[in-house]
Design an enzyme around this catalytic site. Structure first.
Site, PDB file in Angstrom:
ATOM      1  N   ARG A  49       0.809  -1.229   0.000  1.00 21.30           N
ATOM      2  CA  ARG A  49       0.000   0.000   0.000  1.00 21.30           C
ATOM      3  C   ARG A  49       0.836   1.270   0.000  1.00 21.30           C
ATOM      4  NH1 ARG A  49      -3.164  -1.748   5.294  1.00 21.30           N
ATOM      5  NH2 ARG A  49      -1.003  -2.342   5.736  1.00 21.30           N
ATOM      6  N   HIS A 101       4.660   3.432   8.094  1.00 22.06           N
ATOM      7  CA  HIS A 101       3.243   3.689   7.815  1.00 22.06           C
ATOM      8  C   HIS A 101       2.370   3.118   8.919  1.00 22.06           C
ATOM      9  CE1 HIS A 101       2.191  -0.501   6.529  1.00 22.06           C
ATOM     10  NE2 HIS A 101       3.491  -0.554   6.389  1.00 22.06           N
ATOM     11  N   CYS A 104       1.091  -0.800   9.996  1.00 19.52           N
ATOM     12  CA  CYS A 104       2.183  -1.670   9.542  1.00 19.52           C
ATOM     13  C   CYS A 104       2.101  -3.049  10.212  1.00 19.52           C
ATOM     14  CB  CYS A 104       3.534  -1.032   9.865  1.00 19.52           C
ATOM     15  SG  CYS A 104       4.943  -2.004   9.270  1.00 19.52           S
TER      16      CYS A 104
END
Ligand SMILES: [Zn+2]
Length: 245
Positions: A49, A101, A104
């Protein structure tokens, strides 16, 4: 290939990529074939992503990239060390960006209790070993959300994987990025250019041999819910932290 239509999708996508790139940036592919001059080195998570070129709206040739599970920079990880060393020494990048991110999986697994399968399954054992530094960070961090989470679960026999909105999970994602920036700052190839040493002139020749280039490390985080990138404000440069200037 007809057995795997999903692979055909990738090949068709490559055709679209070639057409679009030529349309938007005529000659770019041919130009880059002569040599790359990326401005940025990037250390990020392998997560599907967070494709760095797309999320920055960047182009091919802009970023020299190392990605692994949990965007880690650990001593003895020859792959990440080589990538960053090459970017600094040979490509003369000015900025090394570590980006984690929220949500995660590596950080989530580091909060949860260790997998029972790690003792019998080699794949699970590898994952467990790889995320161990993040697990240590979870256990040692004095970030208030993480401390509160540890205290709330102190008597639990097992800790389940937290939801991505859990504040301690989000905090550990950020702490992990900051830790990797520190690991990078301690790395010999970075130290060689005297990062964060005020007494030393931090000037290197760029790859083209013209302008001297200062080296900066940055810690950013990407939000999988919104697509937003946030600077965590932990940049380190020639005279130490950006905040202390
Ligand atoms: Zn991840």
């Amino acid at each position: 290939m007809s057995r795997f239509p999903e692979l055909q999708e990738l090949m068709s996508g490559n055709g679209e990529f070639r057409n679009e790139t030529e349309e938007e940036h005529p000659g770019l592919v041919e130009e880059l074939a002569q040599g790359q001059h990326p401005k940025f080195a990037y250390l990020g998570c392998a997560d599907s992503r967070v494709p760095e070129t797309e999320v920055f709206g960047a182009e091919i040739g802009d970023l020299f990239v190392s990605r692994n599970v949990g965007n880690q920079f650990n001593i003895d990880d020859l792959s990440a060390e080589t990538t960053i060393s090459y970017a600094i020494a040979h490509l003369g990048v000015q900025h090394v960006i570590v980006m984690g991110h929220y949500g995660c999986g590596a950080v989530q697994a580091a909060i949860a209790s260790e997998s029972d399968e790690a003792s019998t399954d080699i794949g699970e054992a590898r994952i467990d070993t790889w995320i161990r530094p993040i697990r240590s960070l979870f256990k040692s961090s004095n970030h208030s959300h993480i401390v509160a989470f540890r205290e709330a679960h102190a008597d639990d026999e097992t800790i389940a994987a937290p939801n991505r909105t859990e504040p301690a999970f989000r905090a550990l994602v950020e702490e992990n990025v900051k830790q990797q920036v520190r690991n990078l700052a301690d790395d010999s190839s970075v130290l060689k250019v005297s990062l964060s040493s005020p007494s030393t002139e931090l000037k290197r020749s760029s790859s083209s041999g013209e302008e001297p280039v200062e080296l900066w490390l940055h810690g950013w985080v990407y939000d999988v819910d919104t697509g937003l990138v946030t600077d965590l404000g932990v940049s380190v440069g020639p005279s130490g932290s950006a905040d202390s200037e």
